[in-house]
Write an enzyme that holds these catalytic residues in place. Structure first.
Site, PDB file in Angstrom:
ATOM      1  N   ARG A  43       0.859  -1.185   0.000  1.00 32.94           N
ATOM      2  CA  ARG A  43       0.000   0.000   0.000  1.00 32.94           C
ATOM      3  C   ARG A  43       0.900   1.241   0.000  1.00 32.94           C
ATOM      4  O   ARG A  43       1.885   1.292   0.735  1.00 32.94           O
ATOM      5  CB  ARG A  43      -0.855  -0.018   1.261  1.00 32.94           C
ATOM      6  CG  ARG A  43      -1.862   1.067   1.374  1.00 32.94           C
ATOM      7  CD  ARG A  43      -2.562   0.995   2.715  1.00 32.94           C
ATOM      8  NE  ARG A  43      -3.564  -0.058   2.792  1.00 32.94           N
ATOM      9  CZ  ARG A  43      -4.075  -0.506   3.950  1.00 32.94           C
ATOM     10  NH1 ARG A  43      -3.643  -0.032   5.109  1.00 32.94           N
ATOM     11  NH2 ARG A  43      -4.999  -1.440   3.943  1.00 32.94           N
ATOM     12  N   LYS A 178      -5.711   8.031  12.439  1.00 35.10           N
ATOM     13  CA  LYS A 178      -6.073   8.539  11.117  1.00 35.10           C
ATOM     14  C   LYS A 178      -6.485  10.009  11.145  1.00 35.10           C
ATOM     15  O   LYS A 178      -7.244  10.422  12.021  1.00 35.10           O
ATOM     16  CB  LYS A 178      -7.207   7.686  10.541  1.00 35.10           C
ATOM     17  CG  LYS A 178      -6.781   6.224  10.351  1.00 35.10           C
ATOM     18  CD  LYS A 178      -7.862   5.375   9.736  1.00 35.10           C
ATOM     19  CE  LYS A 178      -7.329   3.984   9.414  1.00 35.10           C
ATOM     20  NZ  LYS A 178      -8.376   3.109   8.849  1.00 35.10           N
ATOM     21  N   CYS A 446     -13.974  -0.980   6.351  1.00 42.75           N
ATOM     22  CA  CYS A 446     -12.984  -0.294   5.519  1.00 42.75           C
ATOM     23  C   CYS A 446     -13.598   0.590   4.431  1.00 42.75           C
ATOM     24  O   CYS A 446     -12.937   1.475   3.907  1.00 42.75           O
ATOM     25  CB  CYS A 446     -12.040  -1.311   4.893  1.00 42.75           C
ATOM     26  SG  CYS A 446     -11.103  -2.229   6.127  1.00 42.75           S
TER      27      CYS A 446
HETATM   28 FE1  SRM Z   1      -9.003  -1.379   6.468  1.00 45.24          FE
HETATM   29  C1  SRM Z   1      -7.717  -4.012   8.146  1.00 45.24           C
HETATM   30  C2  SRM Z   1      -8.284  -2.779   3.547  1.00 45.24           C
HETATM   31  C3  SRM Z   1      -9.564   1.598   4.955  1.00 45.24           C
HETATM   32  C4  SRM Z   1     -10.646  -0.285   9.269  1.00 45.24           C
HETATM   33  N1  SRM Z   1      -8.089  -3.096   5.942  1.00 45.24           N
HETATM   34  C5  SRM Z   1      -7.587  -4.038   6.787  1.00 45.24           C
HETATM   35  C6  SRM Z   1      -6.804  -5.088   6.007  1.00 45.24           C
HETATM   36  C7  SRM Z   1      -5.369  -4.656   5.963  1.00 45.24           C
HETATM   37  C8  SRM Z   1      -6.987  -6.540   6.514  1.00 45.24           C
HETATM   38  C9  SRM Z   1      -5.928  -7.055   7.451  1.00 45.24           C
HETATM   39  O1  SRM Z   1      -5.659  -6.435   8.490  1.00 45.24           O
HETATM   40  O2  SRM Z   1      -5.407  -8.121   7.148  1.00 45.24           O
HETATM   41  C10 SRM Z   1      -7.492  -4.948   4.619  1.00 45.24           C
HETATM   42  C11 SRM Z   1      -6.666  -5.378   3.417  1.00 45.24           C
HETATM   43  C12 SRM Z   1      -7.562  -5.907   2.333  1.00 45.24           C
HETATM   44  C13 SRM Z   1      -6.888  -6.160   1.049  1.00 45.24           C
HETATM   45  O3  SRM Z   1      -6.842  -7.343   0.622  1.00 45.24           O
HETATM   46  O4  SRM Z   1      -6.424  -5.229   0.388  1.00 45.24           O
HETATM   47  C14 SRM Z   1      -7.958  -3.515   4.674  1.00 45.24           C
HETATM   48  N2  SRM Z   1      -8.801  -0.687   4.626  1.00 45.24           N
HETATM   49  C15 SRM Z   1      -8.597  -1.456   3.528  1.00 45.24           C
HETATM   50  C16 SRM Z   1      -8.798  -0.657   2.255  1.00 45.24           C
HETATM   51  C17 SRM Z   1      -7.910  -1.088   1.100  1.00 45.24           C
HETATM   52  C18 SRM Z   1     -10.286  -0.761   1.878  1.00 45.24           C
HETATM   53  C19 SRM Z   1     -10.656  -0.338   0.502  1.00 45.24           C
HETATM   54  O5  SRM Z   1     -11.321  -1.150  -0.134  1.00 45.24           O
HETATM   55  O6  SRM Z   1     -10.335   0.758   0.058  1.00 45.24           O
HETATM   56  C20 SRM Z   1      -8.551   0.751   2.796  1.00 45.24           C
HETATM   57  C21 SRM Z   1      -7.104   1.126   2.747  1.00 45.24           C
HETATM   58  C22 SRM Z   1      -6.832   2.418   3.423  1.00 45.24           C
HETATM   59  C23 SRM Z   1      -5.509   3.028   3.143  1.00 45.24           C
HETATM   60  O7  SRM Z   1      -5.244   3.351   1.977  1.00 45.24           O
HETATM   61  O8  SRM Z   1      -4.767   3.245   4.100  1.00 45.24           O
HETATM   62  C24 SRM Z   1      -8.990   0.576   4.242  1.00 45.24           C
HETATM   63  N3  SRM Z   1      -9.862   0.391   7.044  1.00 45.24           N
HETATM   64  C25 SRM Z   1     -10.105   1.445   6.218  1.00 45.24           C
HETATM   65  C26 SRM Z   1     -11.043   2.320   6.831  1.00 45.24           C
HETATM   66  C27 SRM Z   1     -11.623   3.583   6.208  1.00 45.24           C
HETATM   67  C28 SRM Z   1     -10.847   4.817   6.584  1.00 45.24           C
HETATM   68  O9  SRM Z   1      -9.794   4.725   7.214  1.00 45.24           O
HETATM   69  O10 SRM Z   1     -11.289   5.907   6.232  1.00 45.24           O
HETATM   70  C29 SRM Z   1     -11.365   1.785   8.062  1.00 45.24           C
HETATM   71  C30 SRM Z   1     -12.404   2.330   9.071  1.00 45.24           C
HETATM   72  C31 SRM Z   1     -11.942   3.543   9.785  1.00 45.24           C
HETATM   73  C32 SRM Z   1     -11.259   3.202  11.064  1.00 45.24           C
HETATM   74  O11 SRM Z   1     -10.063   2.921  11.028  1.00 45.24           O
HETATM   75  O12 SRM Z   1     -11.939   3.182  12.091  1.00 45.24           O
HETATM   76  C33 SRM Z   1     -10.603   0.575   8.188  1.00 45.24           C
HETATM   77  N4  SRM Z   1      -9.107  -2.006   8.399  1.00 45.24           N
HETATM   78  C34 SRM Z   1      -9.890  -1.453   9.369  1.00 45.24           C
HETATM   79  C35 SRM Z   1      -9.819  -2.275  10.551  1.00 45.24           C
HETATM   80  C36 SRM Z   1     -10.559  -2.015  11.890  1.00 45.24           C
HETATM   81  C37 SRM Z   1      -9.846  -1.026  12.738  1.00 45.24           C
HETATM   82  C38 SRM Z   1     -10.503  -0.835  14.081  1.00 45.24           C
HETATM   83  O13 SRM Z   1     -10.337   0.202  14.675  1.00 45.24           O
HETATM   84  O14 SRM Z   1     -11.154  -1.743  14.575  1.00 45.24           O
HETATM   85  C39 SRM Z   1      -8.975  -3.357  10.233  1.00 45.24           C
HETATM   86  C40 SRM Z   1      -8.566  -4.516  11.158  1.00 45.24           C
HETATM   87  C41 SRM Z   1      -7.446  -4.142  12.073  1.00 45.24           C
HETATM   88  O15 SRM Z   1      -6.858  -3.078  11.998  1.00 45.24           O
HETATM   89  O16 SRM Z   1      -7.149  -4.997  12.909  1.00 45.24           O
HETATM   90  C42 SRM Z   1      -8.559  -3.159   8.866  1.00 45.24           C
HETATM   91 FE1  SF4 Z   2     -11.243  -6.826   4.848  1.00 48.55          FE
HETATM   92 FE2  SF4 Z   2     -13.171  -6.318   6.551  1.00 48.55          FE
HETATM   93 FE3  SF4 Z   2     -11.649  -4.350   5.684  1.00 48.55          FE
HETATM   94 FE4  SF4 Z   2     -13.359  -5.435   4.048  1.00 48.55          FE
HETATM   95  S1  SF4 Z   2     -13.885  -4.336   5.932  1.00 48.55           S
HETATM   96  S2  SF4 Z   2     -11.201  -5.013   3.577  1.00 48.55           S
HETATM   97  S3  SF4 Z   2     -13.369  -7.534   4.688  1.00 48.55           S
HETATM   98  S4  SF4 Z   2     -10.973  -6.006   6.930  1.00 48.55           S
END
Ligand code: SRM
Ligand code: SF4
Length: 525
Positions: A43, A178, A446
């Site tokens: 990323r 963030k 996400c």
């Molecule tokens: Fe996310 C984890 C994809 C934005 C909350 N996110 C993941 C992981 C890395 C899964 C993992 O930990 O193994 C995903 C990878 C999937 C893949 O195959 O690519 C993933 N997150 C994404 C992306 C690519 C979604 C998308 O379709 O665009 C976004 C990449 C962001 C970036 O460029 O940095 C992405 N993730 C977000 C957002 C939205 C935002 O930040 O505006 C959130 C919700 C906001 C927040 O953080 O509260 C988000 N991702 C999570 C979480 C839950 C965090 C929490 O506080 O509970 C996880 C799981 C974790 O961190 O343990 C996670």
């Molecule tokens: Fe993966 Fe859940 Fe984030 Fe979707 S919302 S990319 S399934 S961690």
């Protein structure tokens, strides 16, 4: 998780790609007694989503040479390469570095990519805000040299064993952090979903400062009341020169007060709820060394992108293109990757990644528009002209097959579900209703699903929890309406609500606002 996440002592010191495996192949490989098809996701750190056309060409080359031949625009203005195999990791990161882009702090318990409103309609003002975001992103970079030493063969520094982290200290943050900069009237960054938000206050084209919001976050776990999405609270107004001190005060307060025992409660939103907003604000102001002024008036119209050409006040054009769930690929009849490569080869300006997983060809001189339009049409990049209002605004996270946490499909399910819902909408005369749909494959959120007027959150294969009634401005969370539904169940649940909306809505009233006014989510079963 990041490959280093198993070792908490080194986490975030070694900014790393994510180890994944192709989940489509899991069962078959297990049956054949083969190990999972391991691969990596890389990323980028691209503050504000700004990428020059020259950089785009290099990113495109990396995706085709080392990745799975696609680029993925993320919901945080970054790009992801999927499907990189281990022996190509180092070469990929070195190629990224040659493009003057890095992957530092794209994962781990540090400040992540900083978001900025994407469309540079007031270029001078936008540049000012972008500069502040860039400065914060740089300021909060971990000082660790590990990324450079491991991936870029940088010479090991004599003191690299005792690197000083002036902001993060020895233990980094309890969890990811963030930041977003919004520019009203568009809330494309979903500023209230962030740990720390800055909403630009502008008067007569002059940036007066920012309203500050703290404690937003989306992540939750199914059936666990201790975790929940939360919208940030607006705590006051600051002037532009106070941004860094304020951000450092908030971030270090979370560093020192955040929950380091329960990881699921380690985000700032829980720190604020545990300590109390007033106590938190008092501490932030003490650390910053100044008091916040009362928040100024700021109004958002919606959180979406504006597709097609929109002119800046300097006469240059900005063309926003739509990519379903942010995936850029070459497909039969839609060679999008090749099309953007052709545009990048002639466009002297920049590409902007939007927080809605779309892309803007930015600051195009009038003389060049016709050539870009021709390339857009030739490569099927003009899908935004034909998309329904629903499909244009929808977001879906990656989910299957690469995300190890996915419980259900999201990106791959979006086209099918949108098409099915479009039929229901058409039946009720709502084909043009700009309803905000978001799909996530699990409750981590996400695609920021808890801000969708309609949201599906994955529960199991083909099954989703249905959330309803957020507004379309990113200012009200939706609520759980029905659990564990398949597609037929979701459409059956939505059908009577859409019928009521068509018949009873007030002029200009959004679907989420209507459902909220009608108290529909109070009837949860
Ligand atoms: Fe996310 C984890 C994809 C934005 C909350 N996110 C993941 C992981 C890395 C899964 C993992 O930990 O193994 C995903 C990878 C999937 C893949 O195959 O690519 C993933 N997150 C994404 C992306 C690519 C979604 C998308 O379709 O665009 C976004 C990449 C962001 C970036 O460029 O940095 C992405 N993730 C977000 C957002 C939205 C935002 O930040 O505006 C959130 C919700 C906001 C927040 O953080 O509260 C988000 N991702 C999570 C979480 C839950 C965090 C929490 O506080 O509970 C996880 C799981 C974790 O961190 O343990 C996670
Ligand atoms: Fe993966 Fe859940 Fe984030 Fe979707 S919302 S990319 S399934 S961690």
């Amino acid at each position: 998780m990041c490959i280093d996440e198993r070792d908490r002592t080194t986490q975030a010191r070694q900014p790393a790609p994510y180890q994944q495996d192709d989940r489509d192949l899991r069962d078959e490989r297990r049956r054949s007694k083969l190990e999972p098809a391991y691969q990596f996701m890389i990323r980028t750190r691209t503050p504000g989503g700004v990428v020059s056309a020259a950089q785009w060409l290099q990113l495109d080359a990396i995706a085709r040479r080392f990745g799975n031949g696609t680029l993925r625009l993320t919901s945080r203005q970054a790009l992801q390469f999927h499907g990189v195999i281990k022996r190509d990791l180092k070469a990929s990161l070195q190629a990224l570095n040659a493009a003057l882009i890095d992957s530092v702090a794209a994962c781990g318990d540090v400040n992540r990519n900083v978001l900025v409103a994407a469309n540079p309609l007031l270029p001078a003002l936008h540049a000012q805000v972008q500069q502040q975001a860039l400065a914060l992103s740089e300021y909060f970079l971990p000082r660790s040299r590990a990324y450079y030493e491991i991936w870029l063969d940088a010479e090991k520094l004599a003191d690299s064993g005792s690197e000083d982290e002036p902001v993060y200290g020895a233990t980094y943050l309890p969890r990811k952090f963030k930041i977003a900069f919004a520019m009203p009237p568009i809330n494309d960054v979903d500023v209230f979903a962030h740990d720390l938000g800055f909403t630009a206050i502008v008067q007569d084209d002059v940036l007066l400062g920012y309203n500050v919001s703290v404690g937003g976050g989306m992540g939750a776990s199914h059936g666990d009341a201790e975790t929940y999405p939360r919208l940030a609270d607006v705590i006051g107004f600051i002037e532009p020169q106070q941004v860094q001190a304020l951000a450092e005060a908030v971030l270090t307060c979370q560093r020192d007060w955040g929950n380091r025992v329960l990881r699921k409660r380690a985000r700032l939103k829980y720190t604020i709820d545990d300590r109390g907003l007033d106590v938190f604000c008092a501490e932030v102001q003490r650390r910053a060394g100044f008091a916040l002024a009362p928040a100024r008036r700021a109004e958002f119209q919606h959180s979406g992108d504006r597709f097609g050409w929109v002119d800046s006040d300097n006469g240059a054009g900005n063309l926003t293109l739509r990519f379903s769930a942010g995936r850029i690929a070459d497909r039969p009849g839609a060679p999008h990757l090749s099309g953007l490569r052709a545009i990048a080869a002639l466009h002297p300006g920049s590409f902007r990644l939007t927080p809605n997983q779309n892309l803007i060809i930015a600051q195009v001189p009038a003389a060049q528009r016709a050539r870009i339009d021709a390339l857009v049409a030739e490569h099927g990049l003009d899908g935004y002209r034909r998309s329904s209002a629903l499909a244009l605004r929808a977001m879906a996270c990656v989910a299957m097959p690469t995300c190890g946490l996915a419980m259900a499909e999201a990106e791959r399910y979006l086209p099918e579900f949108s098409a099915a819902l479009e039929q229901v909408l058409a039946r009720h005369g709502l084909a043009d209703a700009p309803i905000l749909l978001r799909i996530s494959g699990c409750p981590n959120g996400c695609s920021r699903p808890y801000l969708g007027e309609i949201a599906l959150v994955g529960k199991g294969p083909g099954r989703y929890n249905l959330f309803l009634a957020a507004d379309a401005r990113g200012q009200r969370l939706n609520r759980l309406y029905r659990e564990n539904l398949d597609q037929a169940g979701i459409l059956a649940a939505l059908d009577p609500l859409l019928a009521r909306y068509a018949g009873e809505r007030e002029a200009g009233e959004g679907f989420g606002d209507f459902l909220n006014r009608a108290g529909v989510t109070d009837e949860r079963t």
